[in-house]
Design a protein around this motif. Sequence first.
Motif, PDB file in Angstrom:
ATOM      1  N   SER A 270      73.567   5.288  -6.202  1.00 27.12           N
ATOM      2  CA  SER A 270      72.163   5.188  -6.596  1.00 27.12           C
ATOM      3  C   SER A 270      71.420   6.514  -6.465  1.00 27.12           C
ATOM      4  CB  SER A 270      71.464   4.114  -5.760  1.00 27.12           C
ATOM      5  OG  SER A 270      71.528   4.430  -4.381  1.00 27.12           O
ATOM      6  N   PHE A 271      71.737   7.294  -5.416  1.00 24.53           N
ATOM      7  CA  PHE A 271      71.027   8.558  -5.226  1.00 24.53           C
ATOM      8  C   PHE A 271      71.309   9.515  -6.376  1.00 24.53           C
ATOM      9  CE2 PHE A 271      71.014  12.967  -3.649  1.00 24.53           C
ATOM     10  CZ  PHE A 271      69.679  13.080  -3.285  1.00 24.53           C
ATOM     11  N   VAL A 272      72.586   9.677  -6.723  1.00 21.27           N
ATOM     12  CA  VAL A 272      72.953  10.572  -7.825  1.00 21.27           C
ATOM     13  C   VAL A 272      72.373  10.051  -9.130  1.00 21.27           C
ATOM     14  CG1 VAL A 272      74.873  11.588  -9.106  1.00 21.27           C
ATOM     15  CG2 VAL A 272      75.055  11.275  -6.629  1.00 21.27           C
ATOM     16  N   ARG A 273      72.424   8.729  -9.319  1.00 21.13           N
ATOM     17  CA  ARG A 273      71.880   8.141 -10.541  1.00 21.13           C
ATOM     18  C   ARG A 273      70.390   8.409 -10.663  1.00 21.13           C
ATOM     19  NH1 ARG A 273      73.543   3.402  -9.664  1.00 21.13           N
ATOM     20  NH2 ARG A 273      71.627   2.440  -8.908  1.00 21.13           N
ATOM     21  N   GLN A 274      69.685   8.300  -9.546  1.00 20.88           N
ATOM     22  CA  GLN A 274      68.244   8.539  -9.557  1.00 20.88           C
ATOM     23  C   GLN A 274      67.934  10.003  -9.856  1.00 20.88           C
ATOM     24  OE1 GLN A 274      65.923   6.070  -9.300  1.00 20.88           O
ATOM     25  NE2 GLN A 274      64.495   7.683  -9.909  1.00 20.88           N
ATOM     26  N   VAL A 275      68.711  10.912  -9.273  1.00 18.76           N
ATOM     27  CA  VAL A 275      68.504  12.346  -9.524  1.00 18.76           C
ATOM     28  C   VAL A 275      68.720  12.660 -11.001  1.00 18.76           C
ATOM     29  CG1 VAL A 275      69.416  14.655  -9.068  1.00 18.76           C
ATOM     30  CG2 VAL A 275      69.065  13.062  -7.178  1.00 18.76           C
ATOM     31  N   LEU A 276      69.772  12.125 -11.583  1.00 18.29           N
ATOM     32  CA  LEU A 276      70.058  12.376 -13.004  1.00 18.29           C
ATOM     33  C   LEU A 276      68.975  11.766 -13.893  1.00 18.29           C
ATOM     34  CD1 LEU A 276      73.923  11.754 -13.070  1.00 18.29           C
ATOM     35  CD2 LEU A 276      72.741  13.939 -13.224  1.00 18.29           C
ATOM     36  N   THR A 277      68.518  10.570 -13.521  1.00 21.34           N
ATOM     37  CA  THR A 277      67.460   9.928 -14.312  1.00 21.34           C
ATOM     38  C   THR A 277      66.176  10.754 -14.282  1.00 21.34           C
ATOM     39  OG1 THR A 277      68.398   7.747 -13.842  1.00 21.34           O
ATOM     40  CG2 THR A 277      66.111   7.826 -14.587  1.00 21.34           C
ATOM     41  N   ASN A 278      65.812  11.244 -13.101  1.00 24.32           N
ATOM     42  CA  ASN A 278      64.612  12.087 -12.989  1.00 24.32           C
ATOM     43  C   ASN A 278      64.765  13.380 -13.775  1.00 24.32           C
ATOM     44  OD1 ASN A 278      63.464  10.181 -11.311  1.00 24.32           O
ATOM     45  ND2 ASN A 278      64.132  11.202  -9.430  1.00 24.32           N
ATOM     46  N   LEU A 279      65.987  13.921 -13.789  1.00 23.72           N
ATOM     47  CA  LEU A 279      66.240  15.166 -14.509  1.00 23.72           C
ATOM     48  C   LEU A 279      66.052  14.985 -16.015  1.00 23.72           C
ATOM     49  CD1 LEU A 279      67.252  18.132 -14.411  1.00 23.72           C
ATOM     50  CD2 LEU A 279      69.579  17.228 -14.621  1.00 23.72           C
ATOM     51  N   PHE A 280      66.532  13.860 -16.526  1.00 21.80           N
ATOM     52  CA  PHE A 280      66.458  13.634 -17.973  1.00 21.80           C
ATOM     53  C   PHE A 280      65.085  13.140 -18.414  1.00 21.80           C
ATOM     54  CE2 PHE A 280      70.968  14.052 -17.730  1.00 21.80           C
ATOM     55  CZ  PHE A 280      71.403  14.316 -19.015  1.00 21.80           C
ATOM     56  N   HIS A 281      64.400  12.409 -17.543  1.00 25.55           N
ATOM     57  CA  HIS A 281      63.153  11.766 -17.955  1.00 25.55           C
ATOM     58  C   HIS A 281      61.949  12.320 -17.216  1.00 25.55           C
ATOM     59  CE1 HIS A 281      65.546   8.812 -20.135  1.00 25.55           C
ATOM     60  NE2 HIS A 281      66.286   8.664 -19.050  1.00 25.55           N
ATOM     61  N   ASP A 282      62.058  13.505 -16.660  1.00 26.07           N
ATOM     62  CA  ASP A 282      60.949  14.114 -15.926  1.00 26.07           C
ATOM     63  C   ASP A 282      59.770  14.370 -16.871  1.00 26.07           C
ATOM     64  OD1 ASP A 282      59.570  15.256 -13.812  1.00 26.07           O
ATOM     65  OD2 ASP A 282      60.256  17.275 -14.322  1.00 26.07           O
ATOM     66  N   GLY A 283      58.595  14.008 -16.416  1.00 24.32           N
ATOM     67  CA  GLY A 283      57.396  14.237 -17.229  1.00 24.32           C
ATOM     68  C   GLY A 283      57.212  13.229 -18.343  1.00 24.32           C
ATOM     69  N   GLY A 284      57.895  12.082 -18.239  1.00 20.82           N
ATOM     70  CA  GLY A 284      57.732  11.045 -19.262  1.00 20.82           C
ATOM     71  C   GLY A 284      58.501  11.308 -20.541  1.00 20.82           C
ATOM     72  N   HIS A 285      59.475  12.213 -20.497  1.00 16.44           N
ATOM     73  CA  HIS A 285      60.265  12.500 -21.687  1.00 16.44           C
ATOM     74  C   HIS A 285      61.312  11.409 -21.928  1.00 16.44           C
ATOM     75  CE1 HIS A 285      58.384  16.377 -22.003  1.00 16.44           C
ATOM     76  NE2 HIS A 285      58.823  16.755 -20.803  1.00 16.44           N
ATOM     77  N   LEU A 286      61.659  11.232 -23.189  1.00 21.75           N
ATOM     78  CA  LEU A 286      62.741  10.336 -23.589  1.00 21.75           C
ATOM     79  C   LEU A 286      62.533   8.909 -23.078  1.00 21.75           C
ATOM     80  CD1 LEU A 286      65.703  12.781 -22.849  1.00 21.75           C
ATOM     81  CD2 LEU A 286      64.621  12.354 -25.064  1.00 21.75           C
ATOM     82  N   THR A 287      61.295   8.439 -23.110  1.00 17.41           N
ATOM     83  CA  THR A 287      61.010   7.075 -22.656  1.00 17.41           C
ATOM     84  C   THR A 287      61.642   6.027 -23.574  1.00 17.41           C
ATOM     85  OG1 THR A 287      58.911   7.122 -23.889  1.00 17.41           O
ATOM     86  CG2 THR A 287      58.854   7.748 -21.550  1.00 17.41           C
TER      87      THR A 287
END
Length: 322
Positions: A270-287
């Motif tokens: 879950s930790f790695v998954r959360q980090v990757l999710t934040n990396l890809f969707h930071d700032g509301g991108h790719l919603t």
Amino acid sequence: MRKPIALILDYLTVTFICVVAGIFFFTQYFNSLTLVAGKNIDFSADIIAYGLFETLPLVFLFIAMFVIFYKIRHKSSPLSSFITYSLLIAFTWFALFPLSIVMQDKVYSMLTPIEKLENKNQLSGGYFRNINGKIYYFVSDSRDDIADVFCFFDYSRPTSMVERDFIRIGNNSGFSETFGDFHDPIIKDTAPSIPYNLDEAFKTIKENAKNAWLNGIIAWLCFSSMGFALASLYCFIRISSWKLLNCYWVAFFTGLVIWFNYYYFQDAFSFVRQVLTNLFHDGGHLTFFLERQISLPLTCINLIFAIIMTSVGIIKATAKRR
């Protein structure tokens, strides 16, 4: 021309054999879960139908591996075979796999509910059963999930006397928690456990496939990145002059890809998954992807793996020609 036809025939033959074998193992597994001591095993068209649709997604996951095994032994006509192989895998993931998901819901609606088949047999009388640290003797067959029993021994109270009681053994009772997926604790105590949570892994992938299809074509394309990763292992048909070694690498990386696509959604990751999710969707991108429950990081990992494997195959083939 004969080699592509032979490859197609091999694909059809392997698919048929895998489906038949999958139905057989599903019925054996299902009957072991629902089997009650002293009762007969039931085979019905409903169980076979459930076995078919539970097996098909697994066949589609492994079909590329089996076709590659065939090509490792028959390396002639490389270009035509590669084109045929690519078309077969595309047909599997973009026609057969979605069709099986659509047909599953329609067929299941016409069958006896699986929960009813699982709870068809009541626990039989005339047997001792160890439940929650107590030894019970079942006087007669249970009725409506109520059993007439004698409690002969309680591990928490070694000096306890023999007591007669009526216990509830239904799905929501405390006793059912000790049974696990098995209907009878006697069968559970004698049955071997499935290693490495294989059943859970395949259930997770099948649920992801169904959710991807329900969320639209883009979601399905992203889910199919796993199929691309599995198909890219075609590069191993010539990686070594030892055919057995090539088969080993194909089997190993097939298992690795499937395992990672399951493990990615587990709590331990879950930790790695959360980090990757934040990396890809930071700032509301790719919603767009978040709204459709599409795991974009996992899709990218599958694509990167597939590109690397494909590049290895191209480099190996080019070097061999030179």
